[in-house]
Design an enzyme around this catalytic site. Structure first.
Site, mmCIF file in Angstrom:
data_model
loop_
_atom_site.group_PDB
_atom_site.id
_atom_site.type_symbol
_atom_site.label_atom_id
_atom_site.label_comp_id
_atom_site.label_asym_id
_atom_site.label_seq_id
_atom_site.Cartn_x
_atom_site.Cartn_y
_atom_site.Cartn_z
ATOM 1 N N ASN A 59 9.700 0.419 -3.742
ATOM 2 C CA ASN A 59 9.715 -0.188 -2.414
ATOM 3 C C ASN A 59 10.093 -1.654 -2.382
ATOM 4 O O ASN A 59 10.189 -2.232 -1.308
ATOM 5 C CB ASN A 59 8.350 0.007 -1.740
ATOM 6 C CG ASN A 59 7.988 1.470 -1.656
ATOM 7 O OD1 ASN A 59 7.052 1.914 -2.314
ATOM 8 N ND2 ASN A 59 8.738 2.237 -0.892
ATOM 9 N N GLY B 143 -7.663 -5.146 2.018
ATOM 10 C CA GLY B 143 -6.239 -5.323 1.762
ATOM 11 C C GLY B 143 -5.377 -4.695 2.840
ATOM 12 O O GLY B 143 -4.195 -4.995 2.958
ATOM 13 N N ILE B 144 -5.962 -3.827 3.647
ATOM 14 C CA ILE B 144 -5.193 -3.100 4.658
ATOM 15 C C ILE B 144 -4.723 -4.031 5.778
ATOM 16 O O ILE B 144 -3.540 -4.038 6.134
ATOM 17 C CB ILE B 144 -6.019 -1.931 5.226
ATOM 18 C CG1 ILE B 144 -6.331 -0.919 4.120
ATOM 19 C CG2 ILE B 144 -5.291 -1.259 6.383
ATOM 20 C CD1 ILE B 144 -7.394 0.105 4.502
ATOM 21 N N ASP C 207 -8.974 -14.321 3.186
ATOM 22 C CA ASP C 207 -9.875 -14.666 4.276
ATOM 23 C C ASP C 207 -11.261 -14.896 3.679
ATOM 24 O O ASP C 207 -11.424 -14.935 2.458
ATOM 25 C CB ASP C 207 -9.863 -13.590 5.365
ATOM 26 C CG ASP C 207 -10.420 -12.248 4.902
ATOM 27 O OD1 ASP C 207 -10.873 -12.131 3.736
ATOM 28 O OD2 ASP C 207 -10.407 -11.319 5.717
ATOM 29 N N CYS D 82 -8.176 -9.541 1.242
ATOM 30 C CA CYS D 82 -9.204 -9.508 2.288
ATOM 31 C C CYS D 82 -10.205 -8.430 1.883
ATOM 32 O O CYS D 82 -10.208 -8.007 0.730
ATOM 33 C CB CYS D 82 -8.597 -9.264 3.669
ATOM 34 S SG CYS D 82 -7.768 -7.677 3.898
ATOM 35 N N GLY D 83 -11.018 -7.972 2.790
ATOM 36 C CA GLY D 83 -12.027 -6.971 2.448
ATOM 37 C C GLY D 83 -11.443 -5.690 1.883
ATOM 38 O O GLY D 83 -11.919 -5.169 0.881
ATOM 39 N N LYS E 196 16.498 4.226 0.579
ATOM 40 C CA LYS E 196 15.262 4.264 1.366
ATOM 41 C C LYS E 196 14.845 2.861 1.800
ATOM 42 O O LYS E 196 14.426 2.648 2.943
ATOM 43 C CB LYS E 196 14.153 4.942 0.570
ATOM 44 C CG LYS E 196 14.468 6.405 0.278
ATOM 45 C CD LYS E 196 13.516 6.994 -0.724
ATOM 46 C CE LYS E 196 14.012 8.360 -1.152
ATOM 47 N NZ LYS E 196 13.382 8.857 -2.336
#
Length: 152
Positions: free
Chosen positions: A99, A68-69, A10, A65-66, A136
């Site tokens: 993961n 990453g969240i 962004d 982004c700022g 998992k």
């Protein structure tokens, strides 16, 4: 292995995104830039990049982004996607090994470019280890499958 990589950012992360593209290109990775246009926000970019991975157009992707969240949250809404916010090299390695994350998310306001590139390199050379992590990841897929349609 050389992966086809999509990248998106962004307006908070153009400098980091450009550094990542240069880094990947120098290492021979084909990169497609799917970053925001003037009227888009990070959820638009995250969805576009994640869909390109889900469709098999790219094997891996990077979102910036700022923090990453937000990118990670938005990308994870696309079925079949596992996006991880990566603040350090250990997390980068585990995102892949434990993961099987196809998308790495970085924060341009929370880490420097050099740190992001180090983390990116760890993420790129790590593969899903399977083993104890495989059940998992299968459970994650089952949760996703159960929740694709939420009753009214």
């Amino acid at each position: 292995m050389t992966y086809r990589i999509a990248i998106g950012c962004d307006d908070a992360a153009f400098e980091m995104k450009d550094a990542i593209i240069a880094h990947l290109t120098e290492r021979g990775y084909p990169v497609t830039d799917l970053s925001a246009t003037a009227d888009e926000d990070y959820p638009d970019v995250a969805e576009r990049v994640a869909r390109s991975v889900a469709r098999g157009e790219h094997e891996r992707a990077v979102l910036v982004c700022g923090t990453g969240i937000g990118m990670a949250i938005a990308a994870n809404k696309v079925p079949g996607i596992r996006a991880a916010q990566i603040p350090d090299s250990y997390s980068a390695e585990r995102a892949r090994k434990s993961n099987d994350a196809q998308i790495a998310c970085f924060g341009s306001r929370t880490m420097g470019v050099h740190a992001a590139l180090v983390c990116l390199d760890h993420w790129l050379v790590s593969d899903f280890a399977g083993g104890g992590s495989a059940p998992k990841v299968e459970k994650i897929k089952q949760v996703e499958s159960r929740n694709r349609v939420i009753p009214a």
